[in-house]
Write a protein that holds these residues in place. Structure first.
Motif, PDB file in Angstrom:
ATOM      1  N   GLN A   1       4.927   1.962  -1.890  1.00 15.28           N
ATOM      2  CA  GLN A   1       4.557   1.857  -0.480  1.00 15.28           C
ATOM      3  C   GLN A   1       4.075   3.200   0.045  1.00 15.28           C
ATOM      4  O   GLN A   1       3.488   3.983  -0.716  1.00 15.28           O
ATOM      5  N   SER A   2       4.279   3.503   1.312  1.00 15.67           N
ATOM      6  CA  SER A   2       3.556   4.619   1.942  1.00 15.67           C
ATOM      7  C   SER A   2       3.858   5.984   1.351  1.00 15.67           C
ATOM      8  O   SER A   2       2.989   6.857   1.345  1.00 15.67           O
TER       9      SER A   2
ATOM     10  N   ARG B   1       1.211  10.419   3.157  1.00 15.23           N
ATOM     11  CA  ARG B   1       0.957  10.517   4.593  1.00 15.23           C
ATOM     12  C   ARG B   1       0.973  11.982   5.055  1.00 15.23           C
ATOM     13  O   ARG B   1       1.109  12.266   6.236  1.00 15.23           O
TER      14      ARG B   1
ATOM     15  N   ASP C   1      -5.031   2.446   1.614  1.00 18.78           N
ATOM     16  CA  ASP C   1      -4.305   1.274   2.113  1.00 18.78           C
ATOM     17  C   ASP C   1      -4.375   1.168   3.626  1.00 18.78           C
ATOM     18  O   ASP C   1      -4.429   0.065   4.172  1.00 18.78           O
ATOM     19  N   LYS C   2      -4.354   2.327   4.290  1.00 21.48           N
ATOM     20  CA  LYS C   2      -4.445   2.359   5.747  1.00 21.48           C
ATOM     21  C   LYS C   2      -5.380   3.496   6.139  1.00 21.48           C
ATOM     22  O   LYS C   2      -4.927   4.624   6.369  1.00 21.48           O
TER      23      LYS C   2
ATOM     24  N   ILE D   1      -4.840   6.885   8.192  1.00 19.75           N
ATOM     25  CA  ILE D   1      -3.416   7.225   8.119  1.00 19.75           C
ATOM     26  C   ILE D   1      -3.077   7.843   6.769  1.00 19.75           C
ATOM     27  O   ILE D   1      -2.276   8.771   6.683  1.00 19.75           O
TER      28      ILE D   1
ATOM     29  N   VAL E   1       0.603   0.373  -1.216  1.00 21.20           N
ATOM     30  CA  VAL E   1       0.336  -0.236   0.090  1.00 21.20           C
ATOM     31  C   VAL E   1       1.504   0.071   1.015  1.00 21.20           C
ATOM     32  O   VAL E   1       2.640  -0.358   0.769  1.00 21.20           O
TER      33      VAL E   1
ATOM     34  N   ALA F   1       0.355  -7.152   7.306  1.00 20.39           N
ATOM     35  CA  ALA F   1       0.027  -5.918   8.025  1.00 20.39           C
ATOM     36  C   ALA F   1      -1.282  -5.297   7.546  1.00 20.39           C
ATOM     37  O   ALA F   1      -2.044  -4.738   8.337  1.00 20.39           O
ATOM     38  N   THR F   2      -1.530  -5.379   6.247  1.00 21.47           N
ATOM     39  CA  THR F   2      -2.756  -4.791   5.684  1.00 21.47           C
ATOM     40  C   THR F   2      -3.769  -5.845   5.246  1.00 21.47           C
ATOM     41  O   THR F   2      -4.854  -5.497   4.776  1.00 21.47           O
TER      42      THR F   2
ATOM     43  N   THR G   1      -3.680  -7.718   2.681  1.00 22.30           N
ATOM     44  CA  THR G   1      -3.925  -7.531   1.251  1.00 22.30           C
ATOM     45  C   THR G   1      -2.913  -8.325   0.439  1.00 22.30           C
ATOM     46  O   THR G   1      -1.884  -8.780   0.955  1.00 22.30           O
TER      47      THR G   1
END
Length: 270
Positions: free
Chosen positions: A44-45, A50, A83-84, A87, A116, A132-133, A135
């Motif tokens: 994930q993020s 980030r 993914d974002k 961001i 993601v 949310a994405t 995907t």
């Protein structure tokens, strides 16, 4: 009058054409398949990254490449994840690639970014959708990985995930889901002995661990202790970016070095 200004118009058109060409991704010549070492980045993020991008994160290395959103191999400059958009930032992948490339001047590293942000491990199964994405994390990852494998050799799978499962509803099933995920990846990618490296969740002030966070951490540790070709990477002493969730850029780079150290220690001694 139109004739008088024609040269200026042509000059402007020529300048615009140069800008269009410059915007195209840099093409790279790929090495032989056996010299192109691939690493799959999933989770994930905190795998996507980030961190704040700085000048050092934009320096291209011709031997550290990434598979972009279009499926093209380009120099790995942050952000490598998408993914974002807007961001995604500095992550651990690029530093990991640079560290591995240092060990052998004859190899090229290929990063396959597929993380993601915000996804629980339950999103990393065939058919799962992430609203949310918009995907399908697993289903989107698989064809990208297989495309990459046409050009190189899979040498490692890097996983950083678990924040999305540190709750009463999911934490107890985490080790079962993780075991099934790794088995599925090994089968789908024909990678029975490829190192699988797990990064520890962030330990940040303002977001103290509870019993569910500890349950995920215990599951990740236990998996690497009881399965071959697996390693656990500590997040001790790393800092957050001020949100108590994501590492800061310097910590992502350090995490990348720790993943690289863990990977290199898993290789047969020459």
């Amino acid at each position: 009058m139109s004739l008088r200004f024609a040269p200026l118009s042509l000059l402007l058109l020529f300048s615009l054409s140069l800008l269009v060409v410059a915007a195209e991704p840099e093409t790279v010549k790929l090495p032989p398949k056996e010299k192109f070492q691939l690493f799959l980045l999933v989770g994930q993020s905190n795998m996507a990254g980030r961190g704040k991008v700085e000048a050092q994160d934009k320096e291209a290395n011709p031997r550290v490449l990434t598979l972009n959103k279009k499926g093209e191999w380009t120099p790995a400059v942050d952000p490598i994840h998408f993914d974002k958009p807007g961001i995604a930032g500095v992550g651990l992948g690029r530093t990991f690639g640079l560290e591995i490339a240092k060990t052998d001047p004859e190899i090229t590293i290929g990063l396959i970014p597929c993380a993601v942000g915000g996804t629980s491990i339950e999103r990393w199964v065939p058919g799962a959708y992430d609203p949310a994405t918009k995907t399908h994390p697993y289903d989107d990852m698989l064809p990208r990985a297989k495309q990459a494998l046409e050009a190189g050799t899979l040498c490692g799978i890097l996983w950083h995930q678990g924040e999305g499962d540190a709750n009463p509803a999911r934490s107890k099933a985490y080790e079962k889901n993780l075991t099934e995920l790794v088995e599925r990846l090994r089968k789908e990618l024909d990678a029975p002995e490829v190192p699988f490296i797990i990064g520890q969740l962030g330990q940040f002030p303002g977001r103290e661990w509870n019993e569910n966070t500890h349950a995920v951490d215990d599951a990740q540790r236990h998996y690497t202790e009881t399965h071959p070709h697996a390693a656990f990477v500590s997040s001790d002493d790393l800092k957050d970016k001020g949100d108590s969730v994501h590492f800061d850029a310097a910590s992502y780079r350090e995490l990348g070095r720790r993943y690289a150290k863990a990977y290199l220690e898993m290789l047969p001694q020459k």
